[in-house]
Design an enzyme around this catalytic site. Structure first.
Site, PDB file in Angstrom:
ATOM      1  N   ASP A   6    -102.398 -13.866  27.740  1.00 38.96           N
ATOM      2  CA  ASP A   6    -101.886 -13.750  29.107  1.00 38.96           C
ATOM      3  C   ASP A   6    -101.932 -15.088  29.838  1.00 38.96           C
ATOM      4  O   ASP A   6    -102.876 -15.393  30.580  1.00 38.96           O
ATOM      5  CB  ASP A   6    -102.700 -12.707  29.877  1.00 38.96           C
ATOM      6  CG  ASP A   6    -102.618 -11.333  29.222  1.00 38.96           C
ATOM      7  OD1 ASP A   6    -101.733 -11.151  28.371  1.00 38.96           O
ATOM      8  OD2 ASP A   6    -103.435 -10.468  29.559  1.00 38.96           O
ATOM      9  N   ASP A  59    -101.970  -5.071  20.638  1.00 44.69           N
ATOM     10  CA  ASP A  59    -102.547  -5.700  21.836  1.00 44.69           C
ATOM     11  C   ASP A  59    -104.045  -5.402  21.901  1.00 44.69           C
ATOM     12  O   ASP A  59    -104.556  -4.519  21.207  1.00 44.69           O
ATOM     13  CB  ASP A  59    -101.855  -5.163  23.079  1.00 44.69           C
ATOM     14  CG  ASP A  59    -101.867  -6.148  24.239  1.00 44.69           C
ATOM     15  OD1 ASP A  59    -102.650  -7.127  24.176  1.00 44.69           O
ATOM     16  OD2 ASP A  59    -101.101  -5.963  25.187  1.00 44.69           O
ATOM     17  N   GLU A  72    -110.330  -7.096  22.078  1.00 50.53           N
ATOM     18  CA  GLU A  72    -111.429  -8.007  22.404  1.00 50.53           C
ATOM     19  C   GLU A  72    -112.593  -7.302  23.110  1.00 50.53           C
ATOM     20  O   GLU A  72    -113.743  -7.700  22.938  1.00 50.53           O
ATOM     21  CB  GLU A  72    -110.940  -9.138  23.322  1.00 50.53           C
ATOM     22  CG  GLU A  72    -109.739  -9.893  22.797  1.00 50.53           C
ATOM     23  CD  GLU A  72    -108.422  -9.306  23.297  1.00 50.53           C
ATOM     24  OE1 GLU A  72    -107.367  -9.819  22.914  1.00 50.53           O
ATOM     25  OE2 GLU A  72    -108.467  -8.327  24.080  1.00 50.53           O
TER      26      GLU A  72
END
Length: 608
Positions: free
Chosen positions: A438, A372, A375
């Site tokens: 998401d 996950d 970024e």
């Protein structure tokens, strides 16, 4: 990122230089390359060559059917890394032809002479003279695209320039939106788009599948799916004319995709000499650790190193596994985890340390790892290997995913590694799988996710997944959940996942019962998940064969209608349906009514 004010004028505070002619041409059959000297004004006599900036353009072929173009203003400037590519060694390759027609040798050459490089069915051609020109020609002799006229430029920003850059934040391209905060020098190139030519790709983007008319910044961000930002920004696009373009720069790249020109603005920094990146595994104090004019005393300059003993002790105790700020402190944040640091994957020792942590989980019986995040990589930090700071923002995710992928391979063997990654850049397709981030638990969020998957699959990625039912939302709508499950099962990898409510189907049936919605046999959430899960299992021989294709020939499992049928103009803009391999058309339902419109190649259909 706009440097111009319309077509003719330059914005205030911007100094522009454009390649104005192809002045000196060279073709080298030994190195299988072309070289072009392009001055920034037309040379009419020897006197014009004084005080005249130039561009040096190298044209080579790293692989069959691929042409590399490298344009430089100053070769002595700091060189920033690109992505590692699989390239053939030049020399005596049977698919490469280099030719020179006429004399293209500068002052003694003749305008109209040309040089060409052909690799497979693709040719690059430059003709001596003004205006500047670089043409790409397909196997059928037709022009695919070109850089012509005022299309190759260098832009220098003054203190008063009002050029802006996005995104803005500690993890963004700039802190305040000023492009000059990123760099004071940029290189830009325009490539021609034909009338009716459509552009696709640029990574996983949640907006319109066709990118014409959009401005896209290649800078990974954790911005959700209902925004212009992306988790997997790929500086590659393909067009309906049958070619693709990769901007091989790991840093920030800005694309302006219009109806007639494509502009890619590429970072080219020349102010890097003012900054020193010092690897922390061996902290090197240069000669300025001594006072000026006292370099033979071997005494620390106490004005700057008042407590050097404590500093050296701390550095020896620290393994340098975490990214640091320019002042030597560990970079930390309170995002997600209080006081969190960032593993410096440019440090081989840190990479192995992190892999050992992953292997400990694998040795407990874990099969795969979800990588996950990746970024929110800060701008103003120092990397162990001295990488230029802005080049690491997008590249970090590749090093992160590589490390975890390697840990799984080293534990379970080659061919047995699988990730579930959110962020990616060029090369990330080598460490599958990636999911869409998401998304909102709405029909709009579902449509955004499909567009993102089609976009990523048009950017060189073979596998893609998403959160069936949507991720965000206090309690997702059961109707949306059931439609999304059907969509999610018809892909290479399927996952039920959300942020606040478990995505097991019986909870959605219970919610319907609470709201007085009748549970119709065959249409409950449990029934839908069961039916489509079993359908996918029945399809596994087909899905397995599809899963081999990204490795064998680069064909994605999920394909847009344009990718599967590139010669059909009616398929170019379809982004609410897709091909699940060559034999299955999937048209997800995005409405409560159950109505859906889709197109067969032989015409349109509407169903409920």
């Amino acid at each position: 990122m706009k440097f111009t004010n319309g077509y003719w004028m330059i914005r205030d505070g911007v100094d522009a230089l454009y390649a104005r002619e192809a002045y000196e041409l060279a073709a080298d059959a030994t190195t299988e390359s072309l070289n072009v000297l392009a001055p920034t004004s037309v040379v009419r006599g020897r006197y014009d060559t004084l005080n005249l900036p130039t561009f040096n353009v190298d044209i080579t072929t790293p692989a069959e059917g691929v042409i590399r173009v490298r344009a430089e203003h100053w070769q002595g400037a700091t060189e920033y890394p690109g992505f590692p590519l699989n390239a053939d060694e030049p020399g005596n390759r049977d698919y490469v032809t280099v030719q020179a027609n006429g004399n293209g040798d500068g002052e003694v050459g003749v305008n109209g002479a040309d040089v060409t490089l052909t690799t497979g069915g693709l040719t690059a051609k430059v003709v001596k003279g003004a205006p500047w020109n670089l043409t790409f020609i397909g196997e059928d002799g037709k022009v695919l695209t070109e850089s012509a006229g005022k299309s190759l430029g260098r832009f220098k920003l003054g203190a008063e320039s009002n050029v802006t850059a996005q995104p803005v934040s500690e993890f963004g391209v700039t802190m305040d939106g000023s492009a000059r905060d990123e760099s004071d020098v940029f290189i830009a190139i325009q490539l021609h788009l034909s009338v009716g030519e459509d552009v696709y790709g640029l990574g996983e983007r949640f907006g319109a599948y066709v990118k014409n008319g959009q401005s896209v910044d290649i800078w990974n961000e954790d911005g959700g799916t209902a925004s212009e930002q992306g988790y997997k920004d790929i500086p590659f696009y393909m067009t309906s004319n049958g070619y693709g373009v990769l901007v091989n720069n790991r840093g920030h790249v800005s694309f302006e995709i219009g109806s007639e020109n494509t502009e890619a603005t590429i970072n080219s920094f020349i102010d890097g000499m003012a900054e020193r990146d010092i690897p922390l595994a061996a902290f090197h104090y240069d000669c300025y650790w001594m006072r000026e004019f006292h370099w033979c005393d071997f005494e620390w300059d106490k004005r700057f190193f008042g407590d050097i003993e404590s500093t050296l002790k701390r550095l020896h105790e620290d393994k340098g596994y975490l990214v640091r700020k320019p002042n030597g402190e560990v970079w930390q944040t309170d995002f997600w985890q209080a006081g969190m640091g960032l593993v410096d994957f440019t440090n081989p020792a840190a990479r192995e340390w992190f892999k050992d942590k992953v292997k400990a989980l694998l040795n407990q019986g874990v099969d795969a790892i979800k990588t996950d995040f990746g970024e929110r990589i800060p701008r103003d930090v120092v990397w162990h290997d001295g990488s230029p700071k802005l080049s690491m923002h997008n590249w970090y995710t590749q090093l992160y995913n590589q490390a975890v992928f390697e840990a799984i391979e080293e534990t379970y063997g080659k061919g047995n590694a699988c990730l579930y990654a959110r962020s990616a850049t060029v090369g990330g397709q080598q460490q599958p799988v990636h999911w869409g981030g998401d998304c909102e638990s709405t029909f709009n969020g579902m449509a955004q996710s499909l567009r993102a998957g089609l976009s990523l699959a048009s950017s060189g990625f073979g596998f893609w997944s998403h959160d069936s039912g949507g991720f965000e939302g206090a309690f997702p709508d059961p109707a949306v959940y059931k439609r999304w499950v059907a969509f999610g099962m018809l892909g290479s990898h399927s996952r039920l996942h959300g942020s606040t409510v478990y995505r097991v189907p019986w909870l959605f049936d219970e919610e319907d019962e609470k709201n007085g919605v009748a549970l119709v046999p065959g249409q409950t959430a449990v029934d839908v998940v069961r039916e489509f899960t079993k359908l996918k299992l029945e399809l596994m021989p087909y899905v397995y064969q599809l899963g081999l294709q990204p490795h064998v020939n680069g064909t994605p499992v999920m394909r847009s209608m344009f990718v599967e049928f590139p010669d059909d103009p009616a398929c170019r803009t379809l982004d609410r349906q897709y091909m699940f391999g060559p034999s299955m058309l999937v048209a997800p339902v995005f409405t409560y009514s159950g109505e859906v419109s889709y197109r067969f190649r032989c015409g349109c259909a509407t169903a409920a």
